[in-house]
Design a protein around this motif. Structure first.
Motif, PDB file in Angstrom:
ATOM      1  N   GLU A  84       0.729  -1.363  -0.073  1.00  0.00           N
ATOM      2  CA  GLU A  84       0.057  -0.003   0.098  1.00  0.00           C
ATOM      3  C   GLU A  84       0.885   1.318  -0.012  1.00  0.00           C
ATOM      4  N   HIS A  85       1.670   1.221   0.818  1.00  0.00           N
ATOM      5  CA  HIS A  85       2.843   2.502   0.999  1.00  0.00           C
ATOM      6  C   HIS A  85       3.482   2.455  -0.443  1.00  0.00           C
ATOM      7  N   LEU A  86       4.101   1.692  -1.096  1.00  0.00           N
ATOM      8  CA  LEU A  86       4.996   1.763  -2.073  1.00  0.00           C
ATOM      9  C   LEU A  86       3.845   2.062  -3.546  1.00  0.00           C
ATOM     10  N   ARG A  87       2.748   1.596  -3.529  1.00  0.00           N
ATOM     11  CA  ARG A  87       1.700   1.585  -4.777  1.00  0.00           C
ATOM     12  C   ARG A  87       1.198   3.224  -4.653  1.00  0.00           C
ATOM     13  N   ARG A  88       0.900   3.643  -3.350  1.00  0.00           N
ATOM     14  CA  ARG A  88      -0.112   4.993  -3.205  1.00  0.00           C
ATOM     15  C   ARG A  88       0.720   6.035  -2.591  1.00  0.00           C
ATOM     16  N   GLY A  89       1.642   5.630  -2.112  1.00  0.00           N
ATOM     17  CA  GLY A  89       2.626   6.726  -1.220  1.00  0.00           C
ATOM     18  C   GLY A  89       1.935   7.005  -0.034  1.00  0.00           C
ATOM     19  N   HIS A  90       1.042   6.057   0.477  1.00  0.00           N
ATOM     20  CA  HIS A  90       0.238   6.525   1.878  1.00  0.00           C
ATOM     21  C   HIS A  90       1.386   6.119   3.116  1.00  0.00           C
ATOM     22  N   ASP A  91       1.260   6.910   4.153  1.00  0.00           N
ATOM     23  CA  ASP A  91       1.865   6.156   5.149  1.00  0.00           C
ATOM     24  C   ASP A  91       0.956   5.142   5.910  1.00  0.00           C
ATOM     25  N   THR A  92       1.498   3.811   6.144  1.00  0.00           N
ATOM     26  CA  THR A  92       0.772   2.976   6.504  1.00  0.00           C
ATOM     27  C   THR A  92       1.369   2.311   7.998  1.00  0.00           C
ATOM     28  N   CYS A  93       0.666   1.641   8.784  1.00  0.00           N
ATOM     29  CA  CYS A  93       1.243   0.972   9.800  1.00  0.00           C
ATOM     30  C   CYS A  93       0.231  -0.201   9.988  1.00  0.00           C
ATOM     31  N   VAL A  94       0.921  -1.117  10.885  1.00  0.00           N
ATOM     32  CA  VAL A  94       0.418  -2.499  11.066  1.00  0.00           C
ATOM     33  C   VAL A  94       0.137  -2.610  12.722  1.00  0.00           C
ATOM     34  N   GLU A  95      -1.075  -2.890  13.014  1.00  0.00           N
ATOM     35  CA  GLU A  95      -1.075  -2.843  14.479  1.00  0.00           C
ATOM     36  C   GLU A  95      -1.987  -3.986  14.968  1.00  0.00           C
ATOM     37  N   MET A  96      -1.809  -4.573  16.203  1.00  0.00           N
ATOM     38  CA  MET A  96      -2.590  -5.815  16.861  1.00  0.00           C
ATOM     39  C   MET A  96      -2.727  -5.370  18.270  1.00  0.00           C
ATOM     40  N   PRO A  97      -3.880  -5.858  18.622  1.00  0.00           N
ATOM     41  CA  PRO A  97      -4.380  -5.455  20.268  1.00  0.00           C
ATOM     42  C   PRO A  97      -3.406  -6.336  21.107  1.00  0.00           C
ATOM     43  N   GLY A  98      -3.097  -5.475  22.199  1.00  0.00           N
ATOM     44  CA  GLY A  98      -2.039  -5.860  23.353  1.00  0.00           C
ATOM     45  C   GLY A  98      -2.802  -5.701  24.581  1.00  0.00           C
ATOM     46  N   VAL A  99      -2.265  -6.107  25.545  1.00  0.00           N
ATOM     47  CA  VAL A  99      -2.845  -5.818  26.899  1.00  0.00           C
ATOM     48  C   VAL A  99      -2.904  -4.468  27.333  1.00  0.00           C
ATOM     49  N   GLY A 100      -1.956  -3.826  27.028  1.00  0.00           N
ATOM     50  CA  GLY A 100      -2.016  -2.238  27.397  1.00  0.00           C
ATOM     51  C   GLY A 100      -2.218  -1.454  26.292  1.00  0.00           C
ATOM     52  N   GLY A 101      -2.744  -1.942  25.191  1.00  0.00           N
ATOM     53  CA  GLY A 101      -3.149  -0.802  24.038  1.00  0.00           C
ATOM     54  C   GLY A 101      -2.781  -1.748  23.027  1.00  0.00           C
ATOM     55  N   PRO A 102      -2.575  -0.954  21.693  1.00  0.00           N
ATOM     56  CA  PRO A 102      -2.312  -1.661  20.360  1.00  0.00           C
ATOM     57  C   PRO A 102      -0.784  -1.670  20.334  1.00  0.00           C
ATOM     58  N   THR A 161      12.645   9.501  -0.630  1.00  0.00           N
ATOM     59  CA  THR A 161      12.430   8.135  -0.938  1.00  0.00           C
ATOM     60  C   THR A 161      11.818   7.351   0.222  1.00  0.00           C
ATOM     61  N   ASN A 162      11.056   6.290  -0.033  1.00  0.00           N
ATOM     62  CA  ASN A 162      10.388   5.879   1.214  1.00  0.00           C
ATOM     63  C   ASN A 162      11.254   4.791   2.221  1.00  0.00           C
ATOM     64  N   VAL A 163      11.053   5.068   3.088  1.00  0.00           N
ATOM     65  CA  VAL A 163      11.704   4.408   4.397  1.00  0.00           C
ATOM     66  C   VAL A 163      10.734   3.631   5.336  1.00  0.00           C
ATOM     67  N   ALA A 164      11.032   2.286   5.737  1.00  0.00           N
ATOM     68  CA  ALA A 164      10.238   1.665   6.498  1.00  0.00           C
ATOM     69  C   ALA A 164      10.894   1.438   7.906  1.00  0.00           C
ATOM     70  N   SER A 165      10.212   1.613   8.870  1.00  0.00           N
ATOM     71  CA  SER A 165      10.926   1.737  10.154  1.00  0.00           C
ATOM     72  C   SER A 165      11.430   0.127  10.293  1.00  0.00           C
ATOM     73  N   GLY A 166      12.779   0.239  11.089  1.00  0.00           N
ATOM     74  CA  GLY A 166      13.194  -1.061  11.307  1.00  0.00           C
ATOM     75  C   GLY A 166      14.138  -1.702   9.994  1.00  0.00           C
ATOM     76  N   GLU A 167      14.021  -0.933   8.817  1.00  0.00           N
ATOM     77  CA  GLU A 167      14.509  -1.460   7.625  1.00  0.00           C
ATOM     78  C   GLU A 167      15.815  -0.387   7.544  1.00  0.00           C
ATOM     79  N   SER A 168      16.983  -0.888   6.801  1.00  0.00           N
ATOM     80  CA  SER A 168      18.246   0.106   6.751  1.00  0.00           C
ATOM     81  C   SER A 168      18.064   0.465   5.275  1.00  0.00           C
ATOM     82  N   VAL A 169      18.718   1.838   5.394  1.00  0.00           N
ATOM     83  CA  VAL A 169      18.711   2.420   3.969  1.00  0.00           C
ATOM     84  C   VAL A 169      20.035   2.746   3.508  1.00  0.00           C
ATOM     85  N   ALA A 170      20.489   2.459   2.367  1.00  0.00           N
ATOM     86  CA  ALA A 170      21.847   2.541   1.943  1.00  0.00           C
ATOM     87  C   ALA A 170      21.918   4.070   1.571  1.00  0.00           C
ATOM     88  N   ILE A 171      22.935   4.928   1.936  1.00  0.00           N
ATOM     89  CA  ILE A 171      22.996   6.177   1.607  1.00  0.00           C
ATOM     90  C   ILE A 171      24.380   6.347   0.557  1.00  0.00           C
TER      91      ILE A 171
END
Length: 85
Positions: free
Chosen positions: A43-61, A75-85
């Protein structure tokens, strides 16, 4: 921001939703997380929208992934992924 969420169903299975739409049902947790991340990244790559993935947890999402545009450049960057500069 587009939200892709995992929601629990019966018997330790999970559904994947984008907004109010259920995309997949009755998946084991591991494959559900992997597929939800792929959906959000696509979704992020095709449309350029910021996206996130969540699941329920005991203290919140629990945030499983976020795909956002880098404030440093166009450039688009995903959290947790490295980017070569």
């Amino acid at each position: 921001m587009t939200l892709v969420s995992l929601t629990p169903t019966a018997a330790d299975r999970w559904s994947i939703r984008r907004g109010n739409t259920t995309l997949f049902r009755e998946l084991p947790l591991g494959p559900a997380i992997k597929l939800a991340r792929e959906i959000a990244r696509d979704e992020h790559l095709r449309r350029g929208h910021d996206t996130c993935v969540e699941m329920p947890g005991v203290g919140g999402p629990i945030s499983l992934a976020q795909y956002v545009k880098s404030p440093l450049d166009a450039t688009n960057v995903a959290s947790g992924e490295s980017v070569a500069i």
